[in-house]
Every structure is written in C-alpha cells, then in structure tokens.
Design a protein around this motif. Structure first.
Motif, short mmCIF file in Angstrom:
data_model
loop_
_atom_site.label_atom_id
_atom_site.label_comp_id
_atom_site.label_asym_id
_atom_site.label_seq_id
_atom_site.Cartn_x
_atom_site.Cartn_y
_atom_site.Cartn_z
N ARG A 47 0.84 -1.19 0.00
CA ARG A 47 0.00 0.00 0.00
C ARG A 47 0.88 1.24 0.00
O ARG A 47 1.98 1.24 0.55
CB ARG A 47 -0.90 0.03 1.25
CG ARG A 47 -2.06 -0.95 1.18
CD ARG A 47 -2.95 -0.83 2.40
NE ARG A 47 -2.33 -1.33 3.59
CZ ARG A 47 -1.74 -0.59 4.51
NH1 ARG A 47 -1.70 0.74 4.40
NH2 ARG A 47 -1.17 -1.13 5.57
N TYR A 105 -1.44 -3.51 -6.89
CA TYR A 105 -1.27 -4.18 -5.59
C TYR A 105 -2.59 -4.20 -4.81
O TYR A 105 -3.32 -3.19 -4.78
CB TYR A 105 -0.18 -3.48 -4.75
CG TYR A 105 -0.19 -4.04 -3.35
CD1 TYR A 105 0.34 -5.31 -3.11
CD2 TYR A 105 -0.82 -3.38 -2.31
CE1 TYR A 105 0.27 -5.87 -1.84
CE2 TYR A 105 -0.90 -3.94 -1.04
CZ TYR A 105 -0.35 -5.18 -0.82
OH TYR A 105 -0.44 -5.75 0.42
N LYS A 116 -11.80 -3.69 -0.36
CA LYS A 116 -11.15 -3.96 0.91
C LYS A 116 -10.89 -2.68 1.71
O LYS A 116 -11.77 -2.17 2.37
CB LYS A 116 -9.86 -4.76 0.63
CG LYS A 116 -9.26 -5.38 1.86
CD LYS A 116 -8.09 -6.29 1.51
CE LYS A 116 -7.43 -6.88 2.73
NZ LYS A 116 -8.29 -7.74 3.56
N LYS A 117 -9.67 -2.15 1.63
CA LYS A 117 -9.33 -1.01 2.48
C LYS A 117 -10.12 0.25 2.07
O LYS A 117 -10.55 1.02 2.92
CB LYS A 117 -7.83 -0.72 2.40
CG LYS A 117 -6.96 -1.90 2.75
CD LYS A 117 -7.22 -2.39 4.14
CE LYS A 117 -6.22 -3.45 4.56
NZ LYS A 117 -6.50 -3.94 5.91
N HIS A 147 -10.59 -2.04 11.57
CA HIS A 147 -9.51 -2.91 11.08
C HIS A 147 -9.30 -4.01 12.12
O HIS A 147 -8.33 -3.96 12.88
CB HIS A 147 -8.26 -2.04 10.90
CG HIS A 147 -7.14 -2.71 10.17
ND1 HIS A 147 -5.82 -2.37 10.34
CD2 HIS A 147 -7.14 -3.71 9.25
CE1 HIS A 147 -5.06 -3.10 9.56
NE2 HIS A 147 -5.82 -3.94 8.88
N SER A 170 -1.41 -3.65 10.37
CA SER A 170 -1.11 -4.59 9.29
C SER A 170 0.12 -5.43 9.62
O SER A 170 1.11 -4.91 10.15
CB SER A 170 -0.84 -3.81 8.00
OG SER A 170 -1.88 -2.90 7.78
N ASP A 211 -9.53 -9.51 9.06
CA ASP A 211 -8.97 -8.18 8.77
C ASP A 211 -9.92 -7.01 9.05
O ASP A 211 -9.47 -5.96 9.47
CB ASP A 211 -8.52 -8.13 7.31
CG ASP A 211 -7.63 -6.93 7.00
OD1 ASP A 211 -6.76 -6.62 7.83
OD2 ASP A 211 -7.81 -6.30 5.95
N PHE A 268 -6.69 -12.04 2.28
CA PHE A 268 -5.56 -11.53 1.51
C PHE A 268 -4.43 -11.45 2.52
O PHE A 268 -4.15 -10.41 3.10
CB PHE A 268 -5.94 -10.16 0.94
CG PHE A 268 -4.87 -9.52 0.10
CD1 PHE A 268 -4.46 -10.09 -1.10
CD2 PHE A 268 -4.28 -8.34 0.49
CE1 PHE A 268 -3.47 -9.49 -1.87
CE2 PHE A 268 -3.29 -7.72 -0.28
CZ PHE A 268 -2.89 -8.31 -1.45
N ARG A 299 1.74 -12.23 -0.76
CA ARG A 299 0.41 -12.50 -0.24
C ARG A 299 -0.21 -13.77 -0.81
O ARG A 299 0.18 -14.22 -1.88
CB ARG A 299 -0.52 -11.33 -0.62
CG ARG A 299 -0.10 -9.98 -0.03
CD ARG A 299 -0.52 -9.88 1.39
NE ARG A 299 -0.09 -8.63 2.02
CZ ARG A 299 -0.80 -8.01 2.97
NH1 ARG A 299 -1.94 -8.50 3.39
NH2 ARG A 299 -0.33 -6.92 3.52
N ALA A 337 3.85 -4.04 5.10
CA ALA A 337 2.55 -3.95 4.43
C ALA A 337 2.36 -2.62 3.71
O ALA A 337 1.51 -2.49 2.83
CB ALA A 337 1.42 -4.16 5.44
N PHE A 342 -6.40 3.91 7.51
CA PHE A 342 -7.71 3.52 6.98
C PHE A 342 -8.90 4.35 7.43
O PHE A 342 -10.01 4.16 6.91
CB PHE A 342 -7.98 2.05 7.36
CG PHE A 342 -6.86 1.11 6.99
CD1 PHE A 342 -6.43 1.00 5.67
CD2 PHE A 342 -6.21 0.35 7.95
CE1 PHE A 342 -5.40 0.15 5.32
CE2 PHE A 342 -5.16 -0.50 7.61
CZ PHE A 342 -4.76 -0.60 6.29
C1 OXD Z 1 -3.82 -5.68 4.71
C2 OXD Z 1 -3.15 -4.53 5.33
O1 OXD Z 1 -4.73 -6.23 5.35
O2 OXD Z 1 -2.22 -3.97 4.74
O3 OXD Z 1 -3.49 -6.06 3.58
O4 OXD Z 1 -3.56 -4.13 6.43
#
Ligand code: OXD
Ligand code: MN
Length: 593
Positions: free
Chosen positions: A80, A208, A216-217, A237, A259, A286, A308, A374, A436, A454
């Motif tokens: 990320r 990515y 997701k995020k 999270h 993460s 997650d 993931f 991953r 991460a 996040f």
């Molecule tokens: C993930 C993170 O869950 O980076 O991939 O937190």
C-alpha cells in the motif's frame, strides 16, 4: 469503441444508476470492450486461463497445489502507498490531520486527466460486489470498474461478487463507485483517492491488493468508516474470532492490530495441546463492521469473504489452518518458487530456486519471497471457518482487543477500566511499522485503533463517535490491550505467541465473565499471575516479570507522546478523551505501579 455487453442488457432495468455510471467511465477511459462480471465459477476459470495465456498468471504444481497460481507484480508496486492515498472532502478538517487531503474538484481534475483514454486496447471489467452477507441488513454494495483481470479474480475471492450483488444494489438503490486502472504503473502517476461525500473511490497506477482491490481497504474501511459515523455503526480494522471452551460456550472477540501484526494467525489459532476440548472459530481476519444490537450488545460482521494474507512466516507451526486453507485454489502474489514449482516463502521448509521477481534465487538479492507477498483465498476453505461467519446479524462481542508490535513498554495483556478508558487505550495505540506499506520498517508510529492508514475522516470525530457508540450500549464489550512482541534485552521475544496466545484470550474471557479479579494499576487492570495459565510453558520467572513490567518513567514518556499527538487535532478532540488522558497521566505520576 467496440462494446460487448455480456448479460448487461437484462440487468439494465435492475440498476440504471450503475449502467449510467459505467457508460460515463467508458466515455472517459475508452476501453476496447466492456465486460460485466457475473461472478460464476465458469467466468473465474475462463479469466484464469486468459491470464495464463498471457503469462500474467503462472500455474503452480498441480499435484501439490491444485488450482493455485502465481502472479508477479511490478517490483515498484508491492505494498500500500499511504503517501499517495488521499481523502478528498469539501472541508479539509473533515479529513483531519490523519489523512492526506486534496480538494475534491482538484482531485477530480487530476484523476480525470490520468484516466482519460487509459483503457484503450484494454477490457473494462464491471465488478459488482457486496461487502457482508448478501442477506445482511448491515451489508453494503459496491461496483468496481477495473482494467485488471487479476483484480477481478481477487475480488471474486474476497467479496460476494456478481449477479446477486447487482440485485442487492438495485434493491438498496445505492452503491459505492470504485474506479481502478493499473495505468502505466509509474509511481509518479499513482494515486488512491477517496471521495466519501460522493461514496466514490478512484485508484490508478497500482495493481497491488490494498491499492487495487477497492472493496477492501478503500470501501470497507475508508468509505465505510465515514458511512458508519453518519449511520451509527463502526467500520474497523479488526479480526473477529470465536473461542469455544470445552463446555461448548463461545465468546467472540474483535481484535484491532496494525497490518502484518498477526491478525490472520490469531483469527485461525490452533489451541495448544494443553487445551483439549477448546476450539477456535474464524469469522474474519482483517475487517469488522460493528452494529449495536437490540439487546444492548455490539454485533460484528466480516464484510469480506476471503483472506488476503501475508505469506512469509505462514507455516504448519505458526498457522496450520492458513496452511491447509491455501493448499488449493489460491492466488499467490510475489512469492518464490521451489524446483518443482511449489510456492515458497521464508519460514517454509524446502529451498527456493526462483525468487519473487522470477530470477534464479541469490541470497545477495534479499529475501526469496517479497516480505509483503500474499495469498488470496476464499474463506470457506478455512478448516476453522465459523458457522456464523455468514450470519446476517453477525456475532455478539464479549471483548474488543487492541494490540501493537512493541519491543518494550506495553505488557502482555491489560484491561481498560471502562469504555472511555478503552477508547483512550485504542486512540493511543502505537506499533512498529511493517512491510505492508511502503516506507521504513520497524519504526514506532501512532496507529490509533490500527486505523491510521484507513480512517476515512478526522480521528478526533472518529474518537467522539467511538465514545458515543459506547454510551449507547447497555452491555458494551470489555476493552483490552495485548502485546505479543515484547523482547528481552538481547532482542528475544519473551512470549511464545501463536497457539499459546489462547492462554491470554482465556484470561480475557474470564474477565468478561467477571470470574476473576485483577490488579488495579495506573495503566489499567493487569492479571494476577496465578490467574494466567502459564503451566508447561517453560518460561523463566524473569520473563513473566518482564512481560508484565510497567515502567512509570517509560509510561510518562508514552503519555506525553500521546498528548503531543492528540494536540494535532486541536479543538475537535473530544473533551472527555482529554480528561481521560489527564487522569491517566495523574495516575502514573502518583503511583509506583
Ligand atoms: C492488509 C493490510 O490487510 O495492509 O493487507 O492491512
Ligand atoms: Mn489489514
């Protein structure tokens, strides 16, 4: 533009707002074709084949890893990118000092310029998805437009994707719009922009996971946290895990760790041999969406339907459930290969022959697998998958557990005095950075509620929302803090971790049941050592002492760090949180712990 609508015309009538938006995006991005994903197995296999044909997916050893594939991303695109991630609210203060911000009109102009014509010669995939069980009142729909078939495959594993999701969106009449293109992968032209007021996300220049799998995020945390505040719930999270004792009683815990700090391992924990009859059930690894229930408890759903997870370190000993889960039908990203084409990463037996970049393995090039490599896999393959993971109403929480990676300072476990103190414990969370996200690894940084990367809005407003949520709950979960990563002076971990963490969870549950007393200290309630089961662990008593040591001088420094951090939020910081911190500081000054 040659446009092939697969089954879209039949669905036009169901969701005209989706088709209108897709048309607009297609006019901007000029794809060669448009493909609406139906989410079927057949479609999944066809896309896999297509990617194998283009060498973008490599089939792995069919005998040892049936249905598994390897994807290699651009070496500059492996994590990320927090410095390129923005929350674009009309008013900068709404995004807060915790987010990078650009005014929405400027962000749109910049992104339109980057998206203009970017899908020429490519396929535009329309990916309808649902975060949460399709029939859950707490679920929320989204549509991701992407030009990456790899993203489509991952979204199929990670979300309820396809026709049912589109039907749910038509019913709800609203959805989160996510536009993604891998662009030219040039980090100079890589941005992940969020427009919470428009319920939309735009991401370009990265393939990515966290930057490209927009459910997701981007959706389930940044946009959802914004929606949650306006609608009276929380998007967090957190893993969600059920702990069943030999009497068959199950307690659910939601745990927020930054993460790559072991959420997946804890969510899939295997009880140690000394815990016969105990079972651990995974609801999520997650993200948790938390809603107050009619009975005054807090209920959690996992908006995702897959994992993931970080590959390095995952093995039979550290996480047997994950190891079993990923033996088949899994997409690996940036792992190494053995001589017989099995996936490999640091922590596995055997030897790598090809590294994550496809080069013959040479230790002087660094680890064989990228440290943030991953696996993506459907959650139902997990042997510890909870029967309630798909329950529309979620599971009731007994405890919320915060945790970070800290060499020193924070004890193995302690309990907050009450909800407000728990919000302070969460807001003051700090952890050493990991692979991460791009950037330096191992530096302690403030990561409130493990949400620093996040939270889709100003942390000060977020903490107010947390405080209000607690006041509205008649029977709120108890709040705890754990640290599995405390080290001795020679840098050795003091606690064995992994399955043995169940001993700590057992203490947490006993406290929730009000079965045992605890030591009231300046930082919160610590276990009486006789109440924590450490039998058979072979821990010297000095290790136990160190694991629970509370050094007032270090805590004074910690609290001044938290004070300085809170002061960044100025007048928006809730007064009750300020008072709670002042009380904590007074306690540490007046106590010998
Ligand atoms: C993930 C993170 O869950 O980076 O991939 O937190
Ligand atoms: Mn995460």
């Amino acid at each position: 533009m040659a446009t092939t609508f697969k089954y879209a015309p039949a669905l036009d009538s169901l969701s005209p707002s989706v088709t209108a938006w897709v048309d607009g995006v297609a006019r901007l991005t000029r794809p060669e074709r448009i493909y609406w994903c139906d989410g079927t197995e057949l479609e999944f296999q066809r896309l896999e084949k297509e990617l194998v044909g283009k060498n973008e997916l490599l089939p792995l050893n069919e005998a040892t890893n049936p249905g598994c594939f390897l994807s290699r991303s651009d070496p500059s695109d492996v994590a990320r990118v927090e410095h390129l991630t923005y929350v674009c609210t009309q008013n900068q203060d709404d995004a807060g000092p915790n987010n990078h911000w650009i005014a929405p009109d400027i962000a749109h102009a910049r992104m339109d310029a980057l998206f203009r014509g970017c899908m020429q010669g490519r396929t535009l995939y329309v990916v309808p998805y649902c975060m949460g069980p399709i029939d859950s009142p707490f679920a929320r729909g989204g549509v991701e437009i992407t030009d990456s078939a790899y993203v489509v495959l991952n979204m199929k594993l990670m979300t309820r994707m396809g026709r049912a999701a589109l039907e749910r969106i038509a019913q709800d009449g609203t959805f989160v719009k996510g536009l993604h293109s891998t662009g030219d992968l040039n980090p100079e032209r890589r941005f992940i922009m969020h427009f919470p007021e428009e319920l939309s996300i735009q991401s370009i220049g990265s393939g990515y996971g966290g930057n490209a799998l927009l459910g997701k995020k981007c959706h389930a945390l940044r946009i959802a946290s914004w929606q949650a505040r306006t609608e009276g719930w929380l998007a967090e999270h957190m893993l969600i895990v059920g702990i069943e004792n030999p009497q068959g009683e199950i307690h659910y815990l939601a745990c927020a760790f930054p993460s790559a700090c072991g959420k997946t391992n804890l969510a899939m924990l295997i009880p140690p041999e000394s815990y016969p009859g105990w079972k651990v059930w995974t609801v999520g690894d997650d993200i948790a969406w938390l809603h107050p229930g009619q009975d005054g408890r807090l209920y959690a759903i996992n908006p995702e339907s897959g994992y993931f997870g970080v590959a390095p370190g995952t093995n039979l000993k550290t996480n047997r459930n994950a190891y079993e889960t990923i033996r088949r039908d899994t997409i690996f990203t940036n792992v190494a290969l053995t001589a017989d084409n099995q996936p490999w990463w640091e922590g596995l037996p055997g030897k790598p022959v090809i590294d994550w970049q496809g080069r013959p393995y040479d230790p002087s090039n660094g680890p064989a697998a990228q440290p943030n490599s991953r696996f993506t896999v459907g959650a139902h393959q997990n042997p510890s998958y909870s029967k309630l993971a798909d329950a529309p109403g979620g599971v009731p929480l007994s405890a919320i557990v915060f945790g970070g990676r800290r060499r020193s300072l924070t004890p193995l476990v302690y309990q907050a005095r009450n909800w407000l103190h728990g919000v302070l414990v969460g807001a003051g969370l700090a952890s050493e950075t990991t692979a991460a996200a791009t950037g330096t690894v191992g530096v302690v940084r403030r990561d409130p509620m493990a949400m620093k990367p996040f939270a889709g809005y100003n942390f000060a407003d977020y903490w107010s929302h947390w405080i209000n949520m607690g006041s509205a709950l008649k029977n709120p979960p108890q709040i705890f803090h754990v640290n599995w990563f405390r080290q001795d002076t020679s840098g050795k971990f003091l606690w064995p971790g992994f399955g043995e963490n169940l001993r700590v969870l057992r203490w947490i549950i006993d406290r929730c049941k009000r079965n045992i007393r605890a030591k009231d200290t300046a930082i919160g309630h610590l276990p009486e050592i006789s109440d924590l089961d450490i039998g058979g662990l072979d821990l010297p008593s000095s290790a136990i002492e160190e694991l629970f040591a509370v050094d007032p001088e270090l805590w004074k420094l910690e609290y001044s760090g938290i004070s300085a951090y809170f002061s960044e939020f100025g007048a928006r910081l809730p007064q009750s949180l300020k008072t709670e911190l002042a009380d904590a500081i007074a306690r540490i000054h007046s106590s010998q712990v």
